[in-house]
Scaffold this active site. Structure first.
Site, PDB file in Angstrom:
ATOM      1  N   SER A 127       0.781  -1.052   0.088  1.00  0.00           N
ATOM      2  CA  SER A 127       0.015  -0.022   0.124  1.00  0.00           C
ATOM      3  C   SER A 127       0.696   1.104   0.007  1.00  0.00           C
ATOM      4  O   SER A 127       1.884   1.331   0.475  1.00  0.00           O
ATOM      5  CB  SER A 127      -0.871   0.013   1.168  1.00  0.00           C
ATOM      6  OG  SER A 127      -1.892  -1.010   1.212  1.00  0.00           O
ATOM      7  N   GLU A 128       0.437   2.231  -0.679  1.00  0.00           N
ATOM      8  CA  GLU A 128       1.088   3.446  -0.853  1.00  0.00           C
ATOM      9  C   GLU A 128       0.011   4.550  -0.394  1.00  0.00           C
ATOM     10  O   GLU A 128      -1.512   4.445  -0.467  1.00  0.00           O
ATOM     11  CB  GLU A 128       1.541   3.763  -2.097  1.00  0.00           C
ATOM     12  CG  GLU A 128       2.759   2.781  -2.440  1.00  0.00           C
ATOM     13  CD  GLU A 128       3.253   2.970  -3.705  1.00  0.00           C
ATOM     14  OE1 GLU A 128       3.066   3.980  -4.438  1.00  0.00           O
ATOM     15  OE2 GLU A 128       4.344   2.242  -4.102  1.00  0.00           O
ATOM     16  N   GLU A 365      -6.024  -5.870   4.005  1.00  0.00           N
ATOM     17  CA  GLU A 365      -5.722  -7.167   2.847  1.00  0.00           C
ATOM     18  C   GLU A 365      -6.880  -7.270   2.100  1.00  0.00           C
ATOM     19  O   GLU A 365      -7.354  -8.417   1.695  1.00  0.00           O
ATOM     20  CB  GLU A 365      -5.398  -8.362   3.758  1.00  0.00           C
ATOM     21  CG  GLU A 365      -4.166  -8.284   4.524  1.00  0.00           C
ATOM     22  CD  GLU A 365      -3.623  -9.372   5.203  1.00  0.00           C
ATOM     23  OE1 GLU A 365      -3.721 -10.416   4.350  1.00  0.00           O
ATOM     24  OE2 GLU A 365      -2.573  -9.250   5.984  1.00  0.00           O
TER      25      GLU A 365
HETATM   26  N1  COS Z   1      -4.903 -14.231  -7.209  1.00  0.00           N
HETATM   27  C1  COS Z   1      -3.896 -14.413  -8.184  1.00  0.00           C
HETATM   28  N2  COS Z   1      -3.688 -13.488  -8.888  1.00  0.00           N
HETATM   29  C2  COS Z   1      -4.457 -12.452  -9.015  1.00  0.00           C
HETATM   30  C3  COS Z   1      -5.567 -12.177  -8.370  1.00  0.00           C
HETATM   31  C4  COS Z   1      -5.714 -13.068  -7.172  1.00  0.00           C
HETATM   32  N3  COS Z   1      -6.480 -12.540  -6.261  1.00  0.00           N
HETATM   33  N4  COS Z   1      -6.327 -10.882  -8.486  1.00  0.00           N
HETATM   34  C5  COS Z   1      -5.469 -10.462  -9.576  1.00  0.00           C
HETATM   35  N5  COS Z   1      -4.488 -11.267 -10.158  1.00  0.00           N
HETATM   36  C6  COS Z   1      -3.621 -11.354 -11.147  1.00  0.00           C
HETATM   37  C7  COS Z   1      -4.316 -11.575 -12.495  1.00  0.00           C
HETATM   38  O1  COS Z   1      -4.505 -12.778 -12.948  1.00  0.00           O
HETATM   39  C8  COS Z   1      -3.859 -10.796 -13.435  1.00  0.00           C
HETATM   40  O2  COS Z   1      -2.538 -11.212 -13.802  1.00  0.00           O
HETATM   41  P1  COS Z   1      -2.048 -11.498 -15.531  1.00  0.00           P
HETATM   42  O3  COS Z   1      -2.628 -10.346 -16.242  1.00  0.00           O
HETATM   43  O4  COS Z   1      -0.338 -11.454 -15.374  1.00  0.00           O
HETATM   44  O5  COS Z   1      -2.550 -12.778 -15.859  1.00  0.00           O
HETATM   45  C9  COS Z   1      -3.139  -9.304 -12.676  1.00  0.00           C
HETATM   46  O6  COS Z   1      -3.111  -9.980 -11.151  1.00  0.00           O
HETATM   47  C10 COS Z   1      -3.785  -8.134 -12.903  1.00  0.00           C
HETATM   48  O7  COS Z   1      -5.330  -8.579 -12.474  1.00  0.00           O
HETATM   49  P2  COS Z   1      -6.628  -7.783 -12.871  1.00  0.00           P
HETATM   50  O8  COS Z   1      -6.303  -7.091 -14.170  1.00  0.00           O
HETATM   51  O9  COS Z   1      -7.544  -8.378 -12.199  1.00  0.00           O
HETATM   52  O10 COS Z   1      -6.084  -6.336 -11.659  1.00  0.00           O
HETATM   53  P3  COS Z   1      -7.172  -5.245 -11.270  1.00  0.00           P
HETATM   54  O11 COS Z   1      -6.162  -4.067 -11.394  1.00  0.00           O
HETATM   55  O12 COS Z   1      -8.235  -5.137 -12.036  1.00  0.00           O
HETATM   56  O13 COS Z   1      -7.225  -5.355  -9.947  1.00  0.00           O
HETATM   57  C11 COS Z   1      -8.258  -6.353  -7.804  1.00  0.00           C
HETATM   58  C12 COS Z   1      -8.029  -6.562  -9.134  1.00  0.00           C
HETATM   59  C13 COS Z   1      -8.956  -5.058  -7.461  1.00  0.00           C
HETATM   60  C14 COS Z   1      -8.779  -7.510  -7.437  1.00  0.00           C
HETATM   61  C15 COS Z   1      -6.841  -6.141  -6.977  1.00  0.00           C
HETATM   62  O14 COS Z   1      -6.254  -4.980  -7.267  1.00  0.00           O
HETATM   63  C16 COS Z   1      -7.009  -6.255  -5.460  1.00  0.00           C
HETATM   64  O15 COS Z   1      -7.068  -7.096  -5.084  1.00  0.00           O
HETATM   65  N6  COS Z   1      -6.815  -4.905  -4.845  1.00  0.00           N
HETATM   66  C17 COS Z   1      -6.842  -4.727  -3.368  1.00  0.00           C
HETATM   67  C18 COS Z   1      -5.551  -4.804  -2.752  1.00  0.00           C
HETATM   68  C19 COS Z   1      -5.476  -5.056  -1.523  1.00  0.00           C
HETATM   69  O16 COS Z   1      -5.761  -6.023  -0.914  1.00  0.00           O
HETATM   70  N7  COS Z   1      -4.510  -4.034  -0.833  1.00  0.00           N
HETATM   71  C20 COS Z   1      -4.430  -4.303   0.623  1.00  0.00           C
HETATM   72  C21 COS Z   1      -2.999  -4.217   0.766  1.00  0.00           C
HETATM   73  S1  COS Z   1      -2.560  -5.102   2.128  1.00  0.00           S
HETATM   74  S2  COS Z   1      -3.011  -3.944   3.796  1.00  0.00           S
END
Ligand code: COS
Length: 387
Positions: A127-128, A365
């Site tokens: 996170s940023e 998360e």
């Molecule tokens: N597990 C494994 N791979 C994943 C995944 C998951 N749950 N979600 C996305 N990916 C992979 C995709 O398969 C894709 O990979 P490739 O293009 O290399 O095949 C890549 O990541 C991008 O996926 P996507 O296009 O779905 O990304 P988005 O930008 O649309 O984001 C969400 C998807 C919103 C689900 C993701 O950004 C997310 O989980 N955000 C929350 C982050 C978070 O939890 N932050 C808190 C941090 S810790 S306090």
């Protein structure tokens, strides 16, 4: 298939975790909630019990337990102190797991071993200030130098274990033109020149866990500290969070169970209208509702953990478990305050702490809104696969 029967080993882990939590964590939980002091002693003991690297193979000094065991231990520990729960969860799910899966032999030798035993503590840095739910928007940047080393610049926010960790997994943009496919993961050690942290955040809950921002100013990181393939950092971060969501779901479950048990105890002791309030149907209905929600959350968590242990796709199951467990943790904690009446609203009784601690499980998360997105996308994929 849902695994419902726990083995003797699982029961043993529950007993060990419960004894430790009740005898060594609970006595100082309230005090640390007020002071914000990090639970150094508790975390050290967690390491000795094998709970800081629960799922890491014994080959790397881990405890070699399954994810169901992890859920069980997380519930018991978070039941008395969710601050200790999150320290344990981050080290296990977000740091050890990624190092074991993607680390080189040298990286595992140097970093995973001491993290798995709890000798060192890890932090996950994604996170940023402007990249939370939309984690692809990394501004932290790493540039490669002629000598093969990397120079890291940027700021990370909301980092659990931020001031206490020894090893940080830092996600940074290494090729901006490639978007998320240009993000890489770096293993960064505490104490490097230019690596500083902000003050400990003054949080609503989980107050004795230590959350802060991190600043990287021209921090030099050796080439061998890139974790996994260059440009695969975002995928590693996402994959890691799938398992992390089981840990946080279990933390939420523990908070709910703690609030419920406090309510049962209070209802048996507190008298109104000439009898313990546990005899009043109004209270019985509340307790029944709380217990039902908690059991549903526990089953969702066991389902996600079992799927992970069997090597199946558990992305949807983990998000469902986290979404539901965090929701009911807030609801149950709120209801626990209602059962306690005025006593529930003051610090002396621990249920107000449970409510403050529960709220974060709907945020970190992956917020509940993000969990809905993850679940919906997985459902879509399943529907497309059978169409
Ligand atoms: N597990 C494994 N791979 C994943 C995944 C998951 N749950 N979600 C996305 N990916 C992979 C995709 O398969 C894709 O990979 P490739 O293009 O290399 O095949 C890549 O990541 C991008 O996926 P996507 O296009 O779905 O990304 P988005 O930008 O649309 O984001 C969400 C998807 C919103 C689900 C993701 O950004 C997310 O989980 N955000 C929350 C982050 C978070 O939890 N932050 C808190 C941090 S810790 S306090």
């Amino acid at each position: 298939m849902l695994q419902l029967d726990l083995t003797e080993t699982h029961e043993m882990i529950r007993d060990t975790a419960r004894d430790f939590a009740q005898n060594e964590v609970a006595p100082t939980a309230m005090e640390r909630d007020v002071s914000g002091e990090f639970p150094h002693e508790g975390v050290k003991k967690l390491g000795e019990l094998g709970f800081m690297g629960m799922m890491v193979s014994p080959d790397w000094d881990g405890a070699g337990m399954d994810t169901v065991s992890y859920v069980i231990a997380m519930e018991e520990i978070s039941k008395v102190d969710a601050s200790v729960g999150v320290v344990m969860s981050v080290n296990n799910s977000l740091v050890c797991w990624a190092l074991e899966k993607y680390g080189s032999e040298e990286q595992k030798e140097k970093y995973l071993r001491p993290l798995a035993t709890g000798e060192k503590l890890g932090a996950y840095c994604l996170s940023e200030p402007e990249a939370g739910s939309d984690a692809t928007q990394q501004r932290t940047e790493a540039t490669k130098n002629d000598d093969g080393w990397w120079t890291l610049n940027g700021t990370k926010n909301w980092i659990t274990n931020g001031t206490t960790a020894d090893v940080f997994l830092v996600y940074a943009q290494t090729d901006r033109e490639k978007g998320y496919r240009g993000i890489s993961c770096f293993i960064v050690e505490k104490g490097l020149d230019g690596f500083t942290h902000g003050v400990k955040e003054d949080k609503l809950g989980i107050r004795s866990s230590d959350t802060c921002s991190l600043q990287f100013q021209d921090v030099r990181v050796p080439a061998e500290n890139v974790l996994g393939p260059e440009g695969r950092g975002f995928n590693i971060a996402m994959e890691t969070l799938n398992g992390g969501r089981i840990g946080i779901g279990a933390q939420a479950l523990g908070i709910a169970q703690g609030a419920f048990e406090a309510s049962v105890q209070y209802a048996q002791e507190r008298k109104a209208f000439g009898k313990p309030i546990s005899n009043l149907q109004a209270i019985q209905f509340k307790l029944a509702e709380m217990a039902t929600k908690i059991q549903a959350a526990r089953l969702l968590l066991f389902d996600a953990a079992s799927k992970k242990d069997r090597g199946e796709n558990f992305i949807k199951a983990a998000s469902m478990a986290k979404l539901y467990a965090s929701k009911i943790a807030v609801e149950v904690a709120l209801e626990a305050i209602q059962v306690h009446g005025g006593y529930g609203y003051v610090r002396e009784y621990k249920v107000e702490r449970f409510l403050r601690d529960a709220k974060i499980t709907e945020i970190y998360e992956g917020t509940s809104e993000i969990q809905h997105i993850v679940i919906a996308r997985q459902l879509q994929k399943e529907l497309e696969a059978i169409a």
